[in-house]
Enzyme design. Structure first.
Site, PDB file in Angstrom:
ATOM      1  N   TYR A 139      -8.767   4.999   8.216  1.00  0.00           N
ATOM      2  CA  TYR A 139      -8.797   5.378   9.624  1.00  0.00           C
ATOM      3  C   TYR A 139      -9.900   6.420   9.753  1.00  0.00           C
ATOM      4  O   TYR A 139      -9.801   7.505   9.177  1.00  0.00           O
ATOM      5  CB  TYR A 139      -7.461   6.001  10.057  1.00  0.00           C
ATOM      6  CG  TYR A 139      -6.357   4.991  10.261  1.00  0.00           C
ATOM      7  CD1 TYR A 139      -5.619   4.489   9.190  1.00  0.00           C
ATOM      8  CD2 TYR A 139      -6.037   4.536  11.538  1.00  0.00           C
ATOM      9  CE1 TYR A 139      -4.611   3.565   9.387  1.00  0.00           C
ATOM     10  CE2 TYR A 139      -5.019   3.613  11.744  1.00  0.00           C
ATOM     11  CZ  TYR A 139      -4.309   3.136  10.668  1.00  0.00           C
ATOM     12  OH  TYR A 139      -3.304   2.214  10.859  1.00  0.00           O
ATOM     13  N   TYR A 165       4.543   6.668   9.881  1.00  0.00           N
ATOM     14  CA  TYR A 165       3.753   5.466   9.604  1.00  0.00           C
ATOM     15  C   TYR A 165       4.564   4.439   8.817  1.00  0.00           C
ATOM     16  O   TYR A 165       4.572   3.249   9.157  1.00  0.00           O
ATOM     17  CB  TYR A 165       2.462   5.843   8.863  1.00  0.00           C
ATOM     18  CG  TYR A 165       1.409   4.761   8.908  1.00  0.00           C
ATOM     19  CD1 TYR A 165       0.344   4.837   9.800  1.00  0.00           C
ATOM     20  CD2 TYR A 165       1.487   3.642   8.079  1.00  0.00           C
ATOM     21  CE1 TYR A 165      -0.618   3.839   9.862  1.00  0.00           C
ATOM     22  CE2 TYR A 165       0.535   2.638   8.132  1.00  0.00           C
ATOM     23  CZ  TYR A 165      -0.515   2.745   9.027  1.00  0.00           C
ATOM     24  OH  TYR A 165      -1.454   1.746   9.090  1.00  0.00           O
ATOM     25  N   PRO A 188      -2.530   0.345  19.279  1.00  0.00           N
ATOM     26  CA  PRO A 188      -2.357  -0.145  17.902  1.00  0.00           C
ATOM     27  C   PRO A 188      -2.656   0.859  16.788  1.00  0.00           C
ATOM     28  O   PRO A 188      -2.469   0.542  15.617  1.00  0.00           O
ATOM     29  CB  PRO A 188      -3.333  -1.328  17.824  1.00  0.00           C
ATOM     30  CG  PRO A 188      -4.327  -1.078  18.894  1.00  0.00           C
ATOM     31  CD  PRO A 188      -3.648  -0.313  19.962  1.00  0.00           C
ATOM     32  N   HIS A 200       0.843  -1.200   0.000  1.00  0.00           N
ATOM     33  CA  HIS A 200       0.000   0.000   0.000  1.00  0.00           C
ATOM     34  C   HIS A 200       0.876   1.247   0.000  1.00  0.00           C
ATOM     35  O   HIS A 200       1.892   1.293   0.678  1.00  0.00           O
ATOM     36  CB  HIS A 200      -0.890   0.039   1.244  1.00  0.00           C
ATOM     37  CG  HIS A 200      -2.020  -0.936   1.198  1.00  0.00           C
ATOM     38  ND1 HIS A 200      -3.052  -0.917   2.091  1.00  0.00           N
ATOM     39  CD2 HIS A 200      -2.291  -1.948   0.323  1.00  0.00           C
ATOM     40  CE1 HIS A 200      -3.912  -1.892   1.788  1.00  0.00           C
ATOM     41  NE2 HIS A 200      -3.456  -2.533   0.742  1.00  0.00           N
ATOM     42  N   LYS A 209       2.321  -0.178  15.080  1.00  0.00           N
ATOM     43  CA  LYS A 209       3.767  -0.194  15.333  1.00  0.00           C
ATOM     44  C   LYS A 209       4.320  -1.343  16.170  1.00  0.00           C
ATOM     45  O   LYS A 209       5.530  -1.583  16.164  1.00  0.00           O
ATOM     46  CB  LYS A 209       4.162   1.111  16.049  1.00  0.00           C
ATOM     47  CG  LYS A 209       4.103   2.338  15.178  1.00  0.00           C
ATOM     48  CD  LYS A 209       5.213   2.332  14.158  1.00  0.00           C
ATOM     49  CE  LYS A 209       4.998   3.376  13.090  1.00  0.00           C
ATOM     50  NZ  LYS A 209       5.456   2.965  11.779  1.00  0.00           N
TER      51      LYS A 209
HETATM   52  P1  RFL Z   1       4.179 -11.587  21.383  1.00  0.00           P
HETATM   53  O1  RFL Z   1       3.698 -11.635  19.964  1.00  0.00           O
HETATM   54  O2  RFL Z   1       3.182 -11.359  22.437  1.00  0.00           O
HETATM   55  O3  RFL Z   1       4.955 -12.932  21.629  1.00  0.00           O
HETATM   56  C1  RFL Z   1       5.355 -13.341  22.924  1.00  0.00           C
HETATM   57  C2  RFL Z   1       5.374 -14.844  22.953  1.00  0.00           C
HETATM   58  O4  RFL Z   1       5.840 -15.289  24.226  1.00  0.00           O
HETATM   59  C3  RFL Z   1       5.016 -16.369  24.661  1.00  0.00           C
HETATM   60  N1  RFL Z   1       5.114 -16.457  26.128  1.00  0.00           N
HETATM   61  C4  RFL Z   1       5.920 -17.338  26.757  1.00  0.00           C
HETATM   62  N2  RFL Z   1       6.745 -18.273  26.293  1.00  0.00           N
HETATM   63  C5  RFL Z   1       7.438 -19.016  27.201  1.00  0.00           C
HETATM   64  N3  RFL Z   1       7.309 -18.850  28.549  1.00  0.00           N
HETATM   65  C6  RFL Z   1       6.487 -17.926  29.045  1.00  0.00           C
HETATM   66  N4  RFL Z   1       6.369 -17.782  30.369  1.00  0.00           N
HETATM   67  C7  RFL Z   1       5.743 -17.123  28.148  1.00  0.00           C
HETATM   68  N5  RFL Z   1       4.845 -16.112  28.293  1.00  0.00           N
HETATM   69  C8  RFL Z   1       4.477 -15.727  27.070  1.00  0.00           C
HETATM   70  C9  RFL Z   1       3.642 -16.021  24.134  1.00  0.00           C
HETATM   71  O5  RFL Z   1       2.804 -17.172  24.028  1.00  0.00           O
HETATM   72  C10 RFL Z   1       3.989 -15.442  22.763  1.00  0.00           C
HETATM   73  O6  RFL Z   1       4.046 -16.430  21.755  1.00  0.00           O
HETATM   74  O7  RFL Z   1       5.306 -10.468  21.575  1.00  0.00           O
HETATM   75  P2  RFL Z   1       6.430  -9.936  20.561  1.00  0.00           P
HETATM   76  O8  RFL Z   1       7.150 -11.066  19.915  1.00  0.00           O
HETATM   77  O9  RFL Z   1       7.165  -8.918  21.310  1.00  0.00           O
HETATM   78  O10 RFL Z   1       5.593  -9.246  19.371  1.00  0.00           O
HETATM   79  C11 RFL Z   1       4.852  -8.084  19.590  1.00  0.00           C
HETATM   80  C12 RFL Z   1       3.606  -8.067  18.681  1.00  0.00           C
HETATM   81  O11 RFL Z   1       2.917  -9.283  18.806  1.00  0.00           O
HETATM   82  C13 RFL Z   1       2.676  -6.901  19.011  1.00  0.00           C
HETATM   83  O12 RFL Z   1       3.396  -5.742  19.303  1.00  0.00           O
HETATM   84  C14 RFL Z   1       1.716  -6.584  17.840  1.00  0.00           C
HETATM   85  O13 RFL Z   1       0.822  -7.621  17.614  1.00  0.00           O
HETATM   86  C15 RFL Z   1       0.983  -5.290  18.109  1.00  0.00           C
HETATM   87  N6  RFL Z   1       0.010  -4.970  17.062  1.00  0.00           N
HETATM   88  C16 RFL Z   1       0.394  -4.406  15.861  1.00  0.00           C
HETATM   89  N7  RFL Z   1       1.694  -4.198  15.587  1.00  0.00           N
HETATM   90  C17 RFL Z   1       2.087  -3.722  14.364  1.00  0.00           C
HETATM   91  O14 RFL Z   1       3.279  -3.508  14.127  1.00  0.00           O
HETATM   92  N8  RFL Z   1       1.180  -3.458  13.360  1.00  0.00           N
HETATM   93  C18 RFL Z   1      -0.156  -3.660  13.551  1.00  0.00           C
HETATM   94  O15 RFL Z   1      -0.922  -3.489  12.609  1.00  0.00           O
HETATM   95  C19 RFL Z   1      -0.595  -4.110  14.852  1.00  0.00           C
HETATM   96  N9  RFL Z   1      -1.891  -4.323  15.086  1.00  0.00           N
HETATM   97  C20 RFL Z   1      -1.333  -5.251  17.283  1.00  0.00           C
HETATM   98  C21 RFL Z   1      -2.287  -4.900  16.272  1.00  0.00           C
HETATM   99  C22 RFL Z   1      -1.780  -5.893  18.446  1.00  0.00           C
HETATM  100  C23 RFL Z   1      -3.108  -6.151  18.618  1.00  0.00           C
HETATM  101  N10 RFL Z   1      -3.456  -6.856  19.795  1.00  0.00           N
HETATM  102  C24 RFL Z   1      -4.346  -7.932  19.812  1.00  0.00           C
HETATM  103  C25 RFL Z   1      -2.670  -6.666  20.980  1.00  0.00           C
HETATM  104  C26 RFL Z   1      -3.611  -5.132  16.445  1.00  0.00           C
HETATM  105  C27 RFL Z   1      -4.044  -5.733  17.631  1.00  0.00           C
HETATM  106  C28 RFL Z   1      -5.524  -5.917  17.801  1.00  0.00           C
HETATM  107  C1  PHB Z   2      -4.555  -4.562  11.256  1.00  0.00           C
HETATM  108  O1  PHB Z   2      -4.693  -4.785  10.039  1.00  0.00           O
HETATM  109  O2  PHB Z   2      -4.718  -5.445  12.102  1.00  0.00           O
HETATM  110  C2  PHB Z   2      -4.199  -3.197  11.717  1.00  0.00           C
HETATM  111  C3  PHB Z   2      -3.949  -2.211  10.776  1.00  0.00           C
HETATM  112  C4  PHB Z   2      -3.619  -0.941  11.206  1.00  0.00           C
HETATM  113  C5  PHB Z   2      -3.543  -0.671  12.553  1.00  0.00           C
HETATM  114  C6  PHB Z   2      -3.787  -1.664  13.488  1.00  0.00           C
HETATM  115  C7  PHB Z   2      -4.119  -2.942  13.072  1.00  0.00           C
HETATM  116  O3  PHB Z   2      -3.246   0.594  12.950  1.00  0.00           O
END
Ligand code: RFL
Ligand code: PHB
Length: 402
Positions: free
Chosen positions: A207, A392, A299, A78, A303
């Site tokens: 957005y 972004y 979110p 995109h 990032k």
């Molecule tokens: P994670 O992905 O949470 O992975 C951590 C892992 O550790 C495991 N764990 C353990 N393992 C062993 N022993 C233990 N005691 C443990 N405790 C936990 C867990 O099971 C897991 O597998 O962290 P990591 O690797 O730092 O990654 C971070 C990302 O996952 C997170 O920042 C993003 O998902 C945030 N986020 C977004 N980030 C973006 O860059 N772009 C996006 O579009 C975006 N959208 C989002 C998001 C997060 C969301 N939620 C649900 C929080 C949208 C949403 C809705």
């Molecule tokens: C997503 O596609 O999950 C998404 C996209 C943009 C955001 C957060 C989540 O800012």
């Protein structure tokens, strides 16, 4: 009781999310031995629906790590986003504002699947469903991870431990009280997120700031839409049957012309609290914390995953330097270097959140007026739009970061 079985490794990695898996891959490519321990099953981590937006730097790294083929084939590139308010769209053209840079839409679980496949193919250790993980001897030269796996008590002696276990993990909690400083902001709203088997009704993300609050139209593929709307943090999933979700999305995303939102079966629903969190420094003794284990951003700026990847990229290089010739200067500066990007990203994520959401305690509408003034500015000033665009797509350098 039987003696725990023990082994050693150079880097013990706790957590197989994006941070742990990217770190494992980067170490593998440098010939550094690591063991990844993950609490959940492989199936669970490969199905967990989360982020979807990859910055160019993350995309480039996936390719450099030799795990980018499927992302290049299936990811959607995109070149901008739409800001929707007053039922009108305003396009922010990233490519024009940032020397041609853009983002790639590719689900976090796809990134995770590709990295797990590469790790298993390389025959590098990755253990799922480990239990009772605990850390010891962090300020010694041989920190220890204890855990249970396949019914057996095990010990892993390491040169270094990487705490990549997410916000609810154990690594950060193991650091002695007083050694870390915490910064926390809880927002007075959450995101209700759904995955719909419906072709996206837009080519680029929308957005949207509406009277009823924020909404986001994102996607995962030409057949799958990802939609979010701002809700109360105490909202219950069971109070939201599919018809009510669609009605809310239709109302918020309405546009003045005949644009419409295509519906489809909802295959995933979840509520995510909105929080900003940073623990500093990102290191204690021989424990290095990375990703959500040490910082969380709301979110709205997309990032979290990208920031997790930036951390471990810095850490992998620092570890490479140290294991190769004993030079620990990059390890020493790990936390400072990462925190500059973390705080820049916290600011951007806060700013996007502030500009696009309705605040429930805004009784006289002051906050809403400020957000509106800022939205109009971003949509009419090239300087303001460039600020959004360059943050972004991802800043290649932050402050004096190398
Ligand atoms: P994670 O992905 O949470 O992975 C951590 C892992 O550790 C495991 N764990 C353990 N393992 C062993 N022993 C233990 N005691 C443990 N405790 C936990 C867990 O099971 C897991 O597998 O962290 P990591 O690797 O730092 O990654 C971070 C990302 O996952 C997170 O920042 C993003 O998902 C945030 N986020 C977004 N980030 C973006 O860059 N772009 C996006 O579009 C975006 N959208 C989002 C998001 C997060 C969301 N939620 C649900 C929080 C949208 C949403 C809705
Ligand atoms: C997503 O596609 O999950 C998404 C996209 C943009 C955001 C957060 C989540 O800012």
């Amino acid at each position: 009781m039987a003696e725990p079985s023990s082994r050693r490794t150079q880097v013990g990695i706790v957590g197989a999310g994006p941070a742990g898996l990217v770190l494992g891959r980067l170490l593998d490519l440098q010939g550094i031995d690591s063991v990844i321990l993950e609490a959940r099953s492989r199936e669970y981590v490969e199905k967990r629906v989360r982020a979807g937006v990859l910055e160019q730097g993350t995309v480039d790294l996936m390719q450099e790590m030799g795990v980018g083929d499927r992302m290049l084939a299936e990811g959607l590139v995109h070149h901008g986003i739409h800001l929707r308010f007053d039922r009108r769209d305003h396009h922010i053209a990233f490519d024009e504002l940032t020397d041609g840079r853009g983002i790639t839409i590719y689900g976090q679980q796809e990134v995770v699947k590709d990295l797990i496949a590469a790790r298993l193919e390389a025959d590098a250790p990755l253990h799922f469903e480990v239990e009772e993980v605990s850390l010891a001897d962090l300020d010694s030269e041989q920190p220890l991870i204890r855990y249970r796996h396949e019914g057996e008590q095990r010990e892993l002696r390491c040169d270094v431990i990487a705490g990549c276990d997410g916000f609810h993990g154990v690594c950060r909690e193991t650091v002695p009280e007083g050694a870390l400083r915490f910064h926390v902001r809880d927002y007075p709203f959450a995101w209700f997120g759904v995955l719909a088997e419906a072709p996206p009704s837009t080519e680029e993300l929308i957005y949207c700031s509406s009277e009823r609050g924020f909404a986001l139209h994102s996607m995962r593929s030409p057949q799958l839409s990802r939609l979010y709307f701002q809700c109360d943090p105490d909202e219950k999933l069971e109070d939201w049957p599919d018809e009510r979700i669609w009605e809310e999305l239709h109302t918020r995303l309405e546009r003045e012309d005949d644009w419409s939102l295509t519906e489809g079966p909802l295959v995933e629903k979840g509520i995510t609290p909105m929080r900003a969190f940073v623990a500093e420094p990102m290191q204690y003794g021989r424990l290095y914390l990375a990703g959500d284990a040490v910082h969380i951003v709301p979110p709205t700026g997309a990032k979290g995953l990208n920031l997790a990847v930036s951390d471990v990229r810095v850490l992998a290089e620092a570890l490479g330097r140290w294991f190769e010739g004993g030079d620990d200067s990059l390890l020493e500066s790990y936390s400072d270097v990462c925190l500059r990007r973390v705080w820049r990203t916290q600011h951007f994520s806060w700013w996007m959140t502030w500009m696009l959401h309705r605040f429930p305690d805004d009784e006289d509408g002051f906050q809403a007026k400020l957000s509106r003034a800022q939205l109009e500015y971003v949509c009419s000033s090239k300087a303001a739009a460039t600020t959004l665009a360059e943050n972004y797509v991802g800043l290649s350098q932050v402050g004096s970061e190398a």
